[in-house]
Design an enzyme around this catalytic site. Sequence first.
Site, mmCIF file in Angstrom:
data_model
loop_
_atom_site.group_PDB
_atom_site.id
_atom_site.type_symbol
_atom_site.label_atom_id
_atom_site.label_comp_id
_atom_site.label_asym_id
_atom_site.label_seq_id
_atom_site.Cartn_x
_atom_site.Cartn_y
_atom_site.Cartn_z
ATOM 1 N N SER A 134 0.944 -1.484 -0.216
ATOM 2 C CA SER A 134 -0.032 0.191 0.059
ATOM 3 C C SER A 134 1.451 1.143 -0.488
ATOM 4 C CB SER A 134 -0.971 -0.309 1.435
ATOM 5 O OG SER A 134 -0.692 0.036 2.575
ATOM 6 N N HIS A 135 1.872 1.140 -0.024
ATOM 7 C CA HIS A 135 3.233 2.283 0.487
ATOM 8 C C HIS A 135 4.242 2.343 -0.621
ATOM 9 C CE1 HIS A 135 -0.082 2.895 3.190
ATOM 10 N NE2 HIS A 135 0.267 4.946 2.660
ATOM 11 N N ARG A 139 2.571 3.722 -5.344
ATOM 12 C CA ARG A 139 2.089 5.118 -4.572
ATOM 13 C C ARG A 139 2.997 5.658 -5.326
ATOM 14 N NH1 ARG A 139 -1.289 6.978 -0.758
ATOM 15 N NH2 ARG A 139 -1.966 4.434 0.198
ATOM 16 N N LEU A 162 5.543 4.070 7.877
ATOM 17 C CA LEU A 162 5.648 4.650 9.009
ATOM 18 C C LEU A 162 6.753 3.865 9.454
ATOM 19 C CD1 LEU A 162 5.343 7.807 10.550
ATOM 20 C CD2 LEU A 162 3.831 6.201 12.256
ATOM 21 N N THR A 205 -5.892 8.452 8.596
ATOM 22 C CA THR A 205 -6.195 7.545 8.874
ATOM 23 C C THR A 205 -4.523 7.462 10.019
ATOM 24 O OG1 THR A 205 -4.794 7.202 7.047
ATOM 25 C CG2 THR A 205 -6.427 6.202 6.351
ATOM 26 N N MET A 253 0.695 0.541 12.111
ATOM 27 C CA MET A 253 -0.647 0.243 12.076
ATOM 28 C C MET A 253 -1.279 1.322 11.919
ATOM 29 S SD MET A 253 -1.942 -0.728 15.466
ATOM 30 C CE MET A 253 -2.051 0.584 17.317
ATOM 31 N N ALA A 254 -2.316 1.438 10.697
ATOM 32 C CA ALA A 254 -3.125 3.082 10.917
ATOM 33 C C ALA A 254 -4.237 2.857 11.585
ATOM 34 C CB ALA A 254 -4.348 2.439 9.416
ATOM 35 N N HIS A 288 -5.662 4.061 4.054
ATOM 36 C CA HIS A 288 -6.386 4.679 2.662
ATOM 37 C C HIS A 288 -5.767 3.926 1.060
ATOM 38 C CE1 HIS A 288 -8.031 7.013 -0.238
ATOM 39 N NE2 HIS A 288 -9.159 7.579 0.677
ATOM 40 N N ASP A 292 -4.682 0.354 0.743
ATOM 41 C CA ASP A 292 -5.448 -0.394 1.115
ATOM 42 C C ASP A 292 -6.872 -0.590 0.440
ATOM 43 O OD1 ASP A 292 -3.108 -1.816 1.633
ATOM 44 O OD2 ASP A 292 -3.740 -1.948 3.245
ATOM 45 N N ARG A 348 3.046 -15.703 14.516
ATOM 46 C CA ARG A 348 3.979 -14.300 13.445
ATOM 47 C C ARG A 348 3.772 -13.160 14.452
ATOM 48 N NH1 ARG A 348 -0.014 -11.802 9.051
ATOM 49 N NH2 ARG A 348 1.073 -10.292 8.634
ATOM 50 N N GLY A 399 5.563 -7.376 12.474
ATOM 51 C CA GLY A 399 6.982 -6.938 11.661
ATOM 52 C C GLY A 399 7.752 -8.537 10.417
HETATM 53 P P1 NDP Z 1 -1.587 -4.046 8.550
HETATM 54 O O1 NDP Z 1 -2.770 -3.678 9.513
HETATM 55 O O2 NDP Z 1 -1.397 -4.605 7.618
HETATM 56 O O3 NDP Z 1 -0.614 -4.741 9.835
HETATM 57 C C1 NDP Z 1 -0.553 -3.825 10.590
HETATM 58 C C2 NDP Z 1 0.162 -4.270 12.007
HETATM 59 O O4 NDP Z 1 0.356 -5.265 12.197
HETATM 60 C C3 NDP Z 1 2.010 -4.439 11.269
HETATM 61 O O5 NDP Z 1 2.663 -4.214 12.184
HETATM 62 C C4 NDP Z 1 1.833 -5.731 10.584
HETATM 63 O O6 NDP Z 1 3.193 -6.870 10.195
HETATM 64 C C5 NDP Z 1 1.268 -6.293 11.867
HETATM 65 N N1 NDP Z 1 0.407 -7.582 11.454
HETATM 66 C C6 NDP Z 1 -0.347 -8.240 10.565
HETATM 67 N N2 NDP Z 1 -1.202 -8.924 10.460
HETATM 68 C C7 NDP Z 1 -0.319 -9.524 11.538
HETATM 69 C C8 NDP Z 1 -0.902 -10.827 12.054
HETATM 70 N N3 NDP Z 1 -1.337 -11.673 11.610
HETATM 71 N N4 NDP Z 1 -0.169 -11.338 13.167
HETATM 72 C C9 NDP Z 1 0.306 -10.409 13.914
HETATM 73 N N5 NDP Z 1 0.654 -9.198 13.629
HETATM 74 C C10 NDP Z 1 0.256 -8.920 11.854
HETATM 75 O O7 NDP Z 1 -1.607 -2.303 8.423
HETATM 76 P P2 NDP Z 1 -2.113 -1.541 8.378
HETATM 77 O O8 NDP Z 1 -3.058 -1.091 7.047
HETATM 78 O O9 NDP Z 1 -2.765 -0.768 9.510
HETATM 79 O O10 NDP Z 1 -1.306 0.010 7.775
HETATM 80 C C11 NDP Z 1 -0.861 -0.470 6.806
HETATM 81 C C12 NDP Z 1 0.564 0.914 6.432
HETATM 82 O O11 NDP Z 1 0.553 2.290 6.367
HETATM 83 C C13 NDP Z 1 1.433 0.483 7.011
HETATM 84 O O12 NDP Z 1 2.383 1.133 7.096
HETATM 85 C C14 NDP Z 1 0.828 2.961 8.222
HETATM 86 O O13 NDP Z 1 2.730 3.260 8.326
HETATM 87 C C15 NDP Z 1 0.641 3.028 5.946
HETATM 88 N N6 NDP Z 1 -0.404 4.244 6.220
HETATM 89 C C16 NDP Z 1 0.766 5.687 6.253
HETATM 90 C C17 NDP Z 1 -0.466 6.619 6.496
HETATM 91 C C18 NDP Z 1 0.638 7.864 6.280
HETATM 92 O O14 NDP Z 1 0.001 9.304 6.858
HETATM 93 N N7 NDP Z 1 1.425 8.182 6.145
HETATM 94 C C19 NDP Z 1 -1.697 6.820 6.727
HETATM 95 C C20 NDP Z 1 -1.822 4.928 7.432
HETATM 96 C C21 NDP Z 1 -1.620 4.247 7.579
HETATM 97 P P3 NDP Z 1 4.179 -7.193 8.864
HETATM 98 O O15 NDP Z 1 3.587 -5.504 8.226
HETATM 99 O O16 NDP Z 1 4.763 -7.989 9.028
HETATM 100 O O17 NDP Z 1 2.758 -7.438 8.201
HETATM 101 O O1 PYC Z 2 -2.925 4.383 3.889
HETATM 102 O O2 PYC Z 2 -3.686 6.294 4.830
HETATM 103 C C1 PYC Z 2 -3.240 5.498 3.672
HETATM 104 C C2 PYC Z 2 -2.153 6.924 4.231
HETATM 105 C C3 PYC Z 2 -2.748 8.404 4.566
HETATM 106 C C4 PYC Z 2 -1.716 8.441 3.873
HETATM 107 C C5 PYC Z 2 -0.513 8.037 3.320
HETATM 108 N N1 PYC Z 2 -1.038 6.832 3.157
#
Ligand code: NDP
Ligand code: PYC
Length: 342
Positions: free
Chosen positions: A51-52, A56, A128, A164, A183-184, A190, A192, A307, A310
Site C-alpha cells: 500500500s506504500h 504510490r 511509518l 488514517t 498500524m493505521a 486508505h 488498501d 507471527r 514485522g
Molecule cells: P496492517 O494492518 O497490515 O499491519 C499492522 C501491523 O500488524 C504490522 O506491523 C503488521 O506486521 C502486523 N500484523 C498484521 N497482521 C498480523 C498478524 N496476523 N499477526 C501479527 N501481526 C500482524 O497495517 P495497516 O493496514 O494498518 O497499515 C499499513 C501501512 O499504511 C502502514 O505502514 C502505515 O504506516 C501506512 N499508513 C500511512 C499513513 C500516512 O499518513 N503516511 C496513513 C495510514 C497508514 P507486518 O508488517 O509484518 O505484516
Molecule cells: O494509506 O491511509 C493511507 C495513507 C494516507 C497517507 C498516506 N497513506
Amino acid sequence: MSGSHPPSERLPFEALVQLLQTIFVRHDVSQEVAQVLAHNCAAAQRDGAHSHGVFRIPGYLSSLASGWVDGRAVPVVEDVAAGFVRVDAGGGFAQPALAAARPLLVAKAREAGIAVLAIRNSHHFAALWPDVEPFAQEGLLALSVVNSMTCVVPHGGQRPLFGTNPIAFAAPCQGLAPIVFDMATSALAHGDVQIAARQGHAVPPGTGVDRDGQPTTDPQAILDGGALLPFGGHKGSALSMMVELLAAALTGGNFSFGFDWSGHPGAKTPWTGQLIIVIDPDKGAGGDFAARSRELVERMQAVGVTRLAGERRYRERARAQVEGVEVGREELAQLVALSLPA
Ligand code: NDP
Ligand code: PYC
C-alpha cells in the site's frame, strides 16, 4: 484479500532505488530528497508493504505537478531544548526532515535518555515503519505518529474528521531483528482501500461507510464520498485522536482536517506533521532491555504465537535479497516510462 496475481518481475533492490530516484529527479525533486524518497518507497515494495510501495508513485508525481508539495524544500532544524528538536519541513516531505534532524535527535536521546522530534509543515505519504526501525537497529526505542487527511469518522461521530493516523513502534531484541509494528488507527489504510477498489475486492465488514453513512464493504463506495471507521471502535478512535494531538497540535503541523487541497487538483500528499520519540533503553532499569525483549518474544512463542508484527516484512525482505524485489510487470513498464526524459 485474494484474487489472481498479475504478472510480475523481480529486480535488485538497488536497481529499484535507482529507478525511483531517477523518476523523482525528472519530476522536480532535488537529488537529496529523491534519494530519501526512492529508498523509502523501494524498501516498502521490497518488504511487501504494497500500500506504500511503487503503487504510490503516481500520487507523489501528481502532488508534485500540482505545486502542492515542494520536492526541493530544505528542512530547517532547530535545537529547542535538552530533549526536543523541531523541524520545519518547508512544505516538503517528512522523511528528508527526519534525515536532517536525525544526528541531533540521536545525540540528545543518548545524552538525556529521551528525545522528541517534532516535524511540521510536512507531507508524509509513506509507511511509518521505515522511520522507526533504524533507531532500533542501533539499540534505541522509537515511537512515531503521523496524521493524514480527513477520511475517518470518529467513534460516535456522523461525519469524517480524523486521518488514517498510523502509529509505529520499534524496539531492539537480543539476537533477533527489531520488534516493529506499524498500524493505521483506521480499520484499513486508505491505500488498501484504493488497492481493493482497483482489484475489485470487497473490504472486510466494519471497515467503512458509504456517502449516506451506511456500513459498506464496497471500497469504491468508501472512496466516493464515504469514509473509513477507526479500528476497534472507541479505542482506535481515542488513539487516532491522540495522533492528531501529538502529530499536529504538538508539532505545529496541520490537523488532518486543517488543510484545503481543492485548489491543487492532483494533490494527494497530506500536509500535516509528525512526532518521533526516541528512548535510550540503557537508561532504563538494569540496561538489559534487549534481553527482556527477547524473553517476551520467546514467551509469546511459547503460548502459540507464530507471527509477530514485522515478521512478514522481514520474510519478504529476506526473499527479495535472494530473488529481487517483486514489481508488477505493467507497473514496472510504467515506472521505466516515467524515468525517461520527456
Ligand atoms: P496492517 O494492518 O497490515 O499491519 C499492522 C501491523 O500488524 C504490522 O506491523 C503488521 O506486521 C502486523 N500484523 C498484521 N497482521 C498480523 C498478524 N496476523 N499477526 C501479527 N501481526 C500482524 O497495517 P495497516 O493496514 O494498518 O497499515 C499499513 C501501512 O499504511 C502502514 O505502514 C502505515 O504506516 C501506512 N499508513 C500511512 C499513513 C500516512 O499518513 N503516511 C496513513 C495510514 C497508514 P507486518 O508488517 O509484518 O505484516
Ligand atoms: O494509506 O491511509 C493511507 C495513507 C494516507 C497517507 C498516506 N497513506
